[in-house]
Structures are given as C-alpha cells and as structure tokens.
Motif scaffolding. Structure first.
Motif, PDB file in Angstrom:
ATOM      1  N   HIS A 221       4.283 -21.290  10.012  1.00 51.22           N
ATOM      2  CA  HIS A 221       3.853 -19.943   9.659  1.00 51.22           C
ATOM      3  C   HIS A 221       4.645 -18.847  10.359  1.00 51.22           C
ATOM      4  O   HIS A 221       4.581 -17.693   9.938  1.00 51.22           O
ATOM      5  N   VAL A 222       5.399 -19.176  11.427  1.00 54.49           N
ATOM      6  CA  VAL A 222       5.993 -18.114  12.260  1.00 54.49           C
ATOM      7  C   VAL A 222       7.506 -18.166  12.417  1.00 54.49           C
ATOM      8  O   VAL A 222       8.097 -17.198  12.908  1.00 54.49           O
ATOM      9  N   GLN A 223       8.166 -19.251  12.046  1.00 57.35           N
ATOM     10  CA  GLN A 223       9.576 -19.399  12.421  1.00 57.35           C
ATOM     11  C   GLN A 223      10.472 -18.288  11.893  1.00 57.35           C
ATOM     12  O   GLN A 223      11.445 -17.931  12.538  1.00 57.35           O
TER      13      GLN A 223
ATOM     14  N   THR B 233       0.862  -1.167   0.000  1.00 54.23           N
ATOM     15  CA  THR B 233       0.000   0.000   0.000  1.00 54.23           C
ATOM     16  C   THR B 233       0.911   1.233   0.000  1.00 54.23           C
ATOM     17  O   THR B 233       2.111   1.119   0.278  1.00 54.23           O
ATOM     18  N   PRO B 234       0.364   2.398  -0.288  1.00 54.83           N
ATOM     19  CA  PRO B 234       1.206   3.600  -0.224  1.00 54.83           C
ATOM     20  C   PRO B 234       1.744   3.873   1.177  1.00 54.83           C
ATOM     21  O   PRO B 234       2.736   4.587   1.326  1.00 54.83           O
ATOM     22  N   ARG B 235       1.095   3.302   2.195  1.00 52.38           N
ATOM     23  CA  ARG B 235       1.468   3.624   3.573  1.00 52.38           C
ATOM     24  C   ARG B 235       2.160   2.486   4.311  1.00 52.38           C
ATOM     25  O   ARG B 235       2.843   2.719   5.306  1.00 52.38           O
ATOM     26  N   ARG B 236       1.962   1.276   3.857  1.00 57.66           N
ATOM     27  CA  ARG B 236       2.548   0.129   4.552  1.00 57.66           C
ATOM     28  C   ARG B 236       2.981  -0.932   3.559  1.00 57.66           C
ATOM     29  O   ARG B 236       2.415  -1.060   2.472  1.00 57.66           O
ATOM     30  N   ARG B 237       3.983  -1.689   3.990  1.00 58.25           N
ATOM     31  CA  ARG B 237       4.426  -2.880   3.274  1.00 58.25           C
ATOM     32  C   ARG B 237       4.201  -4.037   4.239  1.00 58.25           C
ATOM     33  O   ARG B 237       4.928  -4.207   5.217  1.00 58.25           O
ATOM     34  N   ILE B 238       3.172  -4.828   3.975  1.00 55.34           N
ATOM     35  CA  ILE B 238       2.673  -5.825   4.929  1.00 55.34           C
ATOM     36  C   ILE B 238       3.001  -7.220   4.434  1.00 55.34           C
ATOM     37  O   ILE B 238       2.702  -7.570   3.285  1.00 55.34           O
ATOM     38  N   LEU B 239       3.581  -8.026   5.305  1.00 59.14           N
ATOM     39  CA  LEU B 239       3.808  -9.439   5.010  1.00 59.14           C
ATOM     40  C   LEU B 239       2.796 -10.253   5.801  1.00 59.14           C
ATOM     41  O   LEU B 239       2.580 -10.009   6.996  1.00 59.14           O
ATOM     42  N   PHE B 240       2.159 -11.204   5.121  1.00 60.53           N
ATOM     43  CA  PHE B 240       1.208 -12.092   5.786  1.00 60.53           C
ATOM     44  C   PHE B 240       1.817 -13.482   5.846  1.00 60.53           C
ATOM     45  O   PHE B 240       2.014 -14.143   4.827  1.00 60.53           O
ATOM     46  N   ASP B 241       2.151 -13.909   7.073  1.00 61.21           N
ATOM     47  CA  ASP B 241       2.880 -15.139   7.353  1.00 61.21           C
ATOM     48  C   ASP B 241       4.298 -15.064   6.778  1.00 61.21           C
ATOM     49  O   ASP B 241       4.600 -14.229   5.915  1.00 61.21           O
ATOM     50  N   CYS B 242       5.173 -15.930   7.297  1.00 55.79           N
ATOM     51  CA  CYS B 242       6.582 -15.814   6.897  1.00 55.79           C
ATOM     52  C   CYS B 242       7.278 -17.159   6.736  1.00 55.79           C
ATOM     53  O   CYS B 242       8.454 -17.198   6.380  1.00 55.79           O
TER      54      CYS B 242
ATOM     55  N   ARG C 136      14.344  -5.615   6.144  1.00 54.21           N
ATOM     56  CA  ARG C 136      14.223  -4.310   6.798  1.00 54.21           C
ATOM     57  C   ARG C 136      13.194  -3.409   6.121  1.00 54.21           C
ATOM     58  O   ARG C 136      12.801  -2.376   6.688  1.00 54.21           O
ATOM     59  N   ASP C 137      12.759  -3.784   4.922  1.00 58.34           N
ATOM     60  CA  ASP C 137      11.765  -2.980   4.204  1.00 58.34           C
ATOM     61  C   ASP C 137      10.332  -3.342   4.569  1.00 58.34           C
ATOM     62  O   ASP C 137       9.397  -2.647   4.173  1.00 58.34           O
ATOM     63  N   VAL C 138      10.147  -4.422   5.306  1.00 57.53           N
ATOM     64  CA  VAL C 138       8.811  -4.851   5.735  1.00 57.53           C
ATOM     65  C   VAL C 138       8.497  -4.151   7.052  1.00 57.53           C
ATOM     66  O   VAL C 138       9.192  -4.356   8.049  1.00 57.53           O
ATOM     67  N   ASP C 139       7.452  -3.333   7.064  1.00 54.58           N
ATOM     68  CA  ASP C 139       7.139  -2.605   8.296  1.00 54.58           C
ATOM     69  C   ASP C 139       6.030  -3.241   9.108  1.00 54.58           C
ATOM     70  O   ASP C 139       5.792  -2.875  10.255  1.00 54.58           O
ATOM     71  N   THR C 140       5.323  -4.230   8.505  1.00 51.62           N
ATOM     72  CA  THR C 140       4.208  -4.877   9.199  1.00 51.62           C
ATOM     73  C   THR C 140       4.219  -6.363   8.866  1.00 51.62           C
ATOM     74  O   THR C 140       4.322  -6.742   7.694  1.00 51.62           O
ATOM     75  N   LEU C 141       4.100  -7.195   9.891  1.00 51.48           N
ATOM     76  CA  LEU C 141       3.992  -8.646   9.718  1.00 51.48           C
ATOM     77  C   LEU C 141       2.740  -9.115  10.435  1.00 51.48           C
ATOM     78  O   LEU C 141       2.580  -8.877  11.636  1.00 51.48           O
ATOM     79  N   VAL C 142       1.848  -9.763   9.704  1.00 52.16           N
ATOM     80  CA  VAL C 142       0.650 -10.360  10.290  1.00 52.16           C
ATOM     81  C   VAL C 142       0.829 -11.870  10.290  1.00 52.16           C
ATOM     82  O   VAL C 142       1.080 -12.471   9.232  1.00 52.16           O
ATOM     83  N   LEU C 143       0.714 -12.480  11.461  1.00 51.23           N
ATOM     84  CA  LEU C 143       0.842 -13.930  11.596  1.00 51.23           C
ATOM     85  C   LEU C 143      -0.554 -14.526  11.732  1.00 51.23           C
ATOM     86  O   LEU C 143      -1.297 -14.186  12.658  1.00 51.23           O
ATOM     87  N   SER C 144      -0.891 -15.427  10.828  1.00 57.20           N
ATOM     88  CA  SER C 144      -2.236 -15.997  10.845  1.00 57.20           C
ATOM     89  C   SER C 144      -2.494 -16.819  12.099  1.00 57.20           C
ATOM     90  O   SER C 144      -3.615 -16.834  12.615  1.00 57.20           O
ATOM     91  N   HIS C 145      -1.469 -17.508  12.585  1.00 57.99           N
ATOM     92  CA  HIS C 145      -1.552 -18.267  13.827  1.00 57.99           C
ATOM     93  C   HIS C 145      -0.134 -18.687  14.182  1.00 57.99           C
ATOM     94  O   HIS C 145       0.814 -18.378  13.451  1.00 57.99           O
ATOM     95  N   ALA C 146       0.017 -19.374  15.307  1.00 56.34           N
ATOM     96  CA  ALA C 146       1.355 -19.597  15.864  1.00 56.34           C
ATOM     97  C   ALA C 146       1.989 -20.921  15.474  1.00 56.34           C
ATOM     98  O   ALA C 146       3.055 -21.255  15.995  1.00 56.34           O
ATOM     99  N   HIS C 147       1.413 -21.686  14.573  1.00 52.42           N
ATOM    100  CA  HIS C 147       2.035 -22.950  14.184  1.00 52.42           C
ATOM    101  C   HIS C 147       3.399 -22.697  13.530  1.00 52.42           C
ATOM    102  O   HIS C 147       3.590 -21.717  12.816  1.00 52.42           O
TER     103      HIS C 147
END
Length: 238
Positions: A78-80, A34-43, A64-75
């Motif tokens: 998806h999170v390591q 988005t113009p305001r955020r660079r969001i990663l969903f799961d990693c 370092r360019d990712v300013d937001t990380l959303v984790l769908s759940h803690a398995h």
C-alpha cells in the motif's frame, strides 16, 4: 454557492491474489477529486509503478498534481510508491510509524520511504475537504485508516484492508488482524455507514441491507504477459 460533491475514481483495481510463492499484493488505488484537493488513497507497491503512472495519465494527471496522499496502513503493498508524491501532504496514522519488529509485510526500509515525505498524523474525524473525512478502521493493523467520502450518490468508504473484499464484509472478518475484535468492529462500522465500499483487494461494491450488493465494475482478469525465457518460443514477428 456550494462546492460540487467529491468524486471517487478507481485508478488501479485491487486483486486478492496469492500463490505458493506468496501474495501478489495488488491493492486498490483510488483518486478522490474535490474542488479544493486532489486526494490519492493508497498508492501500491513498486511493481505497479508504471501502471500507476499510466492510470494518472489517463486522467490527465501526473504525480505532481496529487496534493494529498492518504495511506490506509504501512504494509508494503500500500505504501511503496509513496516516494513519488514529494509535493503532497501525506497522512498516516501515528501507530503505523512504529514498525513492528519482524513484521514480514512492513520491512525496516519502510522508514526510508517515509523519510522524504511531508508526513502528517491521520486520525479519525480529520476533515481533508468538504465531504471527505479520515475514518479510523483499526484491527487489520493498529492504525488502519479509511476515507469517508460524501458523494452525490451516497456515502463511499475507502477501506484499505480493513475490508479487503466483499467476502470479508459478508463474513465479518478481515484477513490477518492485529486485533480480531477491533477488526470486526471496523467491518461493522463500514457495513452500517457505507452505501459503496472501495475495498483493499477487490472491486468496489454496493452495500444493500448490510451485505455486499453488486459490483460497480465488471471483472477484469490479469493477463500474464512475460514468457518463460528458457522454454517458451518468442512471438513471431509481425
């Protein structure tokens, strides 16, 4: 002047792979720009760490360019790799921090991954940027989250394992679920709200008349690269 609509880009496709030794655990990893955020969903998990670096680099980005990380759940699958994103705001549902004793896919050292991160409560309805909203999808786990993205082509829903595959959406059932009723309700929400689903362990697909329509990307099979060091001949020198 309004901002342009957010864009969803798959970095790593998800695969529903298993073997007699257990699950391979390759989840979908998605970038929302988005113009305001660079969001990663799961990693993804550590076995895909180099692949994640390469995928970001193809977009001209680093961790370092990712300013937001959303984790769908803690398995674990998806999170390591979350520890790579120390500069990002990391959103996780509060229920996912209460690790279930003996849960084989959320081992106790998951706490160590979260310890060095800027964790924030991810809750249903939280807007991260115009057109990008966290969506509660409980059932697979108590705190499973999705991400609703209003793109120029319609509503995209990034689901994690609430909808792991097109088959799961068609059947109305997720894989292993903490609550079967909640999982079914979350799948129904996705079915009725989304134009495109970005699932946990499958290729993104459209929704047509409440059912999976077409895949957005062609099938890409994994190639086993490593030979058996004791029995396979090494490749001939080029």
């Amino acid at each position: 002047m309004t901002d342009p609509a957010p864009v969803v880009e798959p970095l790593l496709l998800g695969y529903g792979l298993s073997s007699d030794q257990g699950s391979i655990g390759f989840c979908g990893v998605y970038l929302v720009q988005t113009p305001r955020r660079r969001i990663l969903f799961d990693c993804g998990h550590a076995g895909r760490r180099r692949a994640l670096h390469r995928a970001l680099a193809r977009h001209g980005l680093g961790v370092r360019d990712v300013d937001t990380l959303v984790l769908s759940h803690a398995h674990y699958d998806h999170v390591q790799n979350a520890d790579l994103f120390t500069r990002a705001q990391v959103f996780l549902h509060p229920a996912e921090r209460a690790l279930a004793p003996g849960d084989p896919v959320t081992p106790p050292w998951t706490d160590a991954i979260f310890a060095g991160l800027a964790l924030h409560d991810g809750v249903d309805g939280l807007e991260l940027a115009p057109g990008v909203t966290i969506t509660g999808l409980p059932g697979h786990t108590a705190g499973s989250l999705g991400l609703t993205v209003e793109t120029a082509d319609g509503t995209a829903l990034l689901t994690g394992d609430a909808v792991p595959s097109s088959r799961a959406l068609r059947a109305g059932r997720a894989t292993t679920a903490a609550s079967e009723d909640a999982a079914a309700a979350s799948i129904e929400l996705v079915r009725t709200r989304a134009d495109v689903v970005y699932p946990g362990h499958d290729r993104p697909f459209t929704i047509e008349a409440g059912l999976p329509g077409r895949y957005l990307f062609p099938r890409v099979d994994l190639e086993v690269l490593a030979p058996d060091p004791l029995t396979d001949d090494p490749p001939a020198p080029s």
